[in-house]
Design a protein around this motif. Sequence first.
Motif, mmCIF file in Angstrom:
data_model
loop_
_atom_site.group_PDB
_atom_site.id
_atom_site.type_symbol
_atom_site.label_atom_id
_atom_site.label_comp_id
_atom_site.label_asym_id
_atom_site.label_seq_id
_atom_site.Cartn_x
_atom_site.Cartn_y
_atom_site.Cartn_z
ATOM 1 N N GLU A 1 0.814 -1.218 0.000
ATOM 2 C CA GLU A 1 0.000 0.000 0.000
ATOM 3 C C GLU A 1 0.846 1.267 0.000
ATOM 4 O OE1 GLU A 1 -3.168 0.337 2.854
ATOM 5 O OE2 GLU A 1 -3.413 -1.837 2.896
ATOM 6 N N LEU A 2 0.316 2.299 -0.666
ATOM 7 C CA LEU A 2 0.910 3.621 -0.614
ATOM 8 C C LEU A 2 0.501 4.226 0.721
ATOM 9 C CD1 LEU A 2 0.992 6.228 -3.461
ATOM 10 C CD2 LEU A 2 0.612 6.900 -1.094
ATOM 11 N N ILE A 3 1.485 4.452 1.594
ATOM 12 C CA ILE A 3 1.189 4.949 2.938
ATOM 13 C C ILE A 3 1.604 6.401 3.124
ATOM 14 C CG2 ILE A 3 1.265 2.678 4.024
ATOM 15 C CD1 ILE A 3 4.159 3.508 5.007
ATOM 16 N N GLY A 4 2.341 6.942 2.153
ATOM 17 C CA GLY A 4 2.794 8.318 2.288
ATOM 18 C C GLY A 4 3.490 8.811 1.040
ATOM 19 N N THR A 5 3.959 10.038 1.149
ATOM 20 C CA THR A 5 4.787 10.634 0.102
ATOM 21 C C THR A 5 5.978 11.291 0.788
ATOM 22 O OG1 THR A 5 3.524 12.715 0.158
ATOM 23 C CG2 THR A 5 2.867 11.054 -1.485
ATOM 24 N N ALA A 6 7.113 11.256 0.128
ATOM 25 C CA ALA A 6 8.312 11.881 0.687
ATOM 26 C C ALA A 6 9.262 12.206 -0.453
ATOM 27 C CB ALA A 6 8.994 10.946 1.685
ATOM 28 N N GLY A 7 10.023 13.254 -0.265
ATOM 29 C CA GLY A 7 10.999 13.620 -1.278
ATOM 30 C C GLY A 7 11.240 15.110 -1.296
ATOM 31 N N PHE A 8 11.510 15.617 -2.492
ATOM 32 C CA PHE A 8 12.018 16.978 -2.618
ATOM 33 C C PHE A 8 11.179 17.864 -3.511
ATOM 34 C CE2 PHE A 8 15.578 14.021 -2.018
ATOM 35 C CZ PHE A 8 16.059 14.495 -0.811
ATOM 36 N N ASN A 9 10.911 19.064 -3.012
ATOM 37 C CA ASN A 9 10.387 20.135 -3.846
ATOM 38 C C ASN A 9 11.601 20.859 -4.406
ATOM 39 O OD1 ASN A 9 7.575 20.031 -3.754
ATOM 40 N ND2 ASN A 9 7.523 20.988 -1.741
ATOM 41 N N ILE A 10 11.645 20.997 -5.715
ATOM 42 C CA ILE A 10 12.786 21.617 -6.382
ATOM 43 C C ILE A 10 12.269 22.832 -7.131
ATOM 44 C CG2 ILE A 10 14.627 21.282 -8.072
ATOM 45 C CD1 ILE A 10 14.292 18.205 -7.440
ATOM 46 N N THR A 11 12.900 23.987 -6.898
ATOM 47 C CA THR A 11 12.447 25.191 -7.594
ATOM 48 C C THR A 11 13.390 25.588 -8.719
ATOM 49 O OG1 THR A 11 13.401 26.478 -5.778
ATOM 50 C CG2 THR A 11 11.035 26.141 -5.737
ATOM 51 N N ASP A 12 14.615 25.918 -8.397
ATOM 52 C CA ASP A 12 15.539 26.412 -9.420
ATOM 53 C C ASP A 12 16.620 25.415 -9.817
ATOM 54 O OD1 ASP A 12 14.255 28.896 -9.454
ATOM 55 O OD2 ASP A 12 15.437 29.593 -7.754
ATOM 56 N N SER A 13 17.163 24.739 -8.850
ATOM 57 C CA SER A 13 18.222 23.764 -9.129
ATOM 58 C C SER A 13 18.248 22.752 -7.995
ATOM 59 C CB SER A 13 19.586 24.465 -9.233
ATOM 60 O OG SER A 13 20.090 24.771 -7.944
ATOM 61 N N VAL A 14 19.044 21.718 -8.168
ATOM 62 C CA VAL A 14 19.130 20.705 -7.111
ATOM 63 C C VAL A 14 20.176 21.045 -6.058
ATOM 64 C CG1 VAL A 14 18.221 18.789 -8.477
ATOM 65 C CG2 VAL A 14 20.674 19.255 -8.482
ATOM 66 N N LYS A 15 20.845 22.168 -6.184
ATOM 67 C CA LYS A 15 21.839 22.525 -5.174
ATOM 68 C C LYS A 15 21.195 22.799 -3.822
ATOM 69 C CE LYS A 15 25.283 24.297 -8.323
ATOM 70 N NZ LYS A 15 26.010 25.446 -8.809
ATOM 71 N N LYS A 16 19.992 23.390 -3.838
ATOM 72 C CA LYS A 16 19.277 23.737 -2.613
ATOM 73 C C LYS A 16 17.826 23.289 -2.793
ATOM 74 C CE LYS A 16 18.185 27.779 0.162
ATOM 75 N NZ LYS A 16 18.323 29.239 0.240
ATOM 76 N N ILE A 17 17.439 22.256 -2.036
ATOM 77 C CA ILE A 17 16.106 21.672 -2.213
ATOM 78 C C ILE A 17 15.390 21.574 -0.866
ATOM 79 C CG2 ILE A 17 16.655 20.427 -4.334
ATOM 80 C CD1 ILE A 17 17.279 17.967 -2.740
ATOM 81 N N GLU A 18 14.072 21.427 -0.939
ATOM 82 C CA GLU A 18 13.252 21.302 0.265
ATOM 83 C C GLU A 18 12.758 19.871 0.384
ATOM 84 O OE1 GLU A 18 9.122 23.073 2.142
ATOM 85 O OE2 GLU A 18 9.342 22.988 -0.031
ATOM 86 N N ILE A 19 12.905 19.295 1.566
ATOM 87 C CA ILE A 19 12.408 17.944 1.798
ATOM 88 C C ILE A 19 11.022 18.023 2.443
ATOM 89 C CG2 ILE A 19 13.433 17.619 4.098
ATOM 90 C CD1 ILE A 19 14.165 14.716 3.038
ATOM 91 N N ILE A 20 10.137 17.132 1.990
ATOM 92 C CA ILE A 20 8.793 17.062 2.561
ATOM 93 C C ILE A 20 8.418 15.603 2.775
ATOM 94 C CG2 ILE A 20 8.047 19.225 1.486
ATOM 95 C CD1 ILE A 20 6.387 17.518 -0.484
ATOM 96 N N ALA A 21 7.482 15.380 3.686
ATOM 97 C CA ALA A 21 6.959 14.031 3.926
ATOM 98 C C ALA A 21 5.553 14.159 4.497
ATOM 99 C CB ALA A 21 7.857 13.269 4.898
ATOM 100 N N HIS A 22 4.635 13.376 3.949
ATOM 101 C CA HIS A 22 3.254 13.325 4.429
ATOM 102 C C HIS A 22 2.819 11.864 4.456
ATOM 103 C CE1 HIS A 22 3.522 17.291 2.253
ATOM 104 N NE2 HIS A 22 3.226 17.658 3.471
ATOM 105 N N PHE A 23 2.158 11.466 5.538
ATOM 106 C CA PHE A 23 1.760 10.073 5.699
ATOM 107 C C PHE A 23 0.319 9.943 6.161
ATOM 108 C CE2 PHE A 23 6.246 9.748 5.515
ATOM 109 C CZ PHE A 23 6.492 8.490 4.998
ATOM 110 N N ARG A 24 -0.305 8.820 5.773
ATOM 111 C CA ARG A 24 -1.638 8.489 6.278
ATOM 112 C C ARG A 24 -1.582 8.451 7.798
ATOM 113 N NH1 ARG A 24 -3.866 3.224 3.007
ATOM 114 N NH2 ARG A 24 -4.049 4.215 0.973
ATOM 115 N N GLN A 25 -2.682 8.805 8.423
ATOM 116 C CA GLN A 25 -2.728 8.779 9.890
ATOM 117 C C GLN A 25 -2.462 7.385 10.438
ATOM 118 O OE1 GLN A 25 -6.590 10.971 9.820
ATOM 119 N NE2 GLN A 25 -5.804 11.800 11.745
ATOM 120 N N THR A 26 -2.883 6.354 9.734
ATOM 121 C CA THR A 26 -2.673 4.986 10.213
ATOM 122 C C THR A 26 -1.190 4.606 10.225
ATOM 123 O OG1 THR A 26 -3.067 4.141 7.977
ATOM 124 C CG2 THR A 26 -4.950 4.163 9.495
#
Length: 167
Positions: free
Chosen positions: A72-97
Amino acid sequence: MIVHETERIALKVLDHSDEAAVEMIWSNAQVMKLSGGAIAKEKISKIIQWYKECHKTYGLSVYAVIEKSSGELIGTAGFNITDSVKKIEIIAHFRQTSWGKGYATEAIISCINMAKNHGKVKTIHASADTNNLASAKIMQKLDFKYQGKEWFEDTKQEELVFEYKFQ
């Protein structure tokens, strides 16, 4: 397409077959309460397409987190990239279960390893709602350095900011 695996989870490139499962996360007001709010269901398809393109363009993106034992897909995780990969934002979201089971930490470690192996990433940024102590704890446990509080226009709130630098 699987991009990284651990004993319990696999990270795979998001595709349109994931829309219903992702909607259960990103469109869930309770899940997204401390992450800027729920995303309108009609936007999910475009966001998934954007992340697929990010993976093609940059070699990094936000990924589906699959629990290997159930498939099952229980979440999402990874990087928001705006201009380049030198500076990226990490995010993670998961089902409550899936909360409180270490999946977010495991997925973020996988993402850090992917960014390290990528070779071009210099800095990973993370932010968390000031009330999201679980996320702040994960960031500190994984050696992200607390940078202070910052106002974010997209979420219309002040958030805790963390930074992880590669040597």
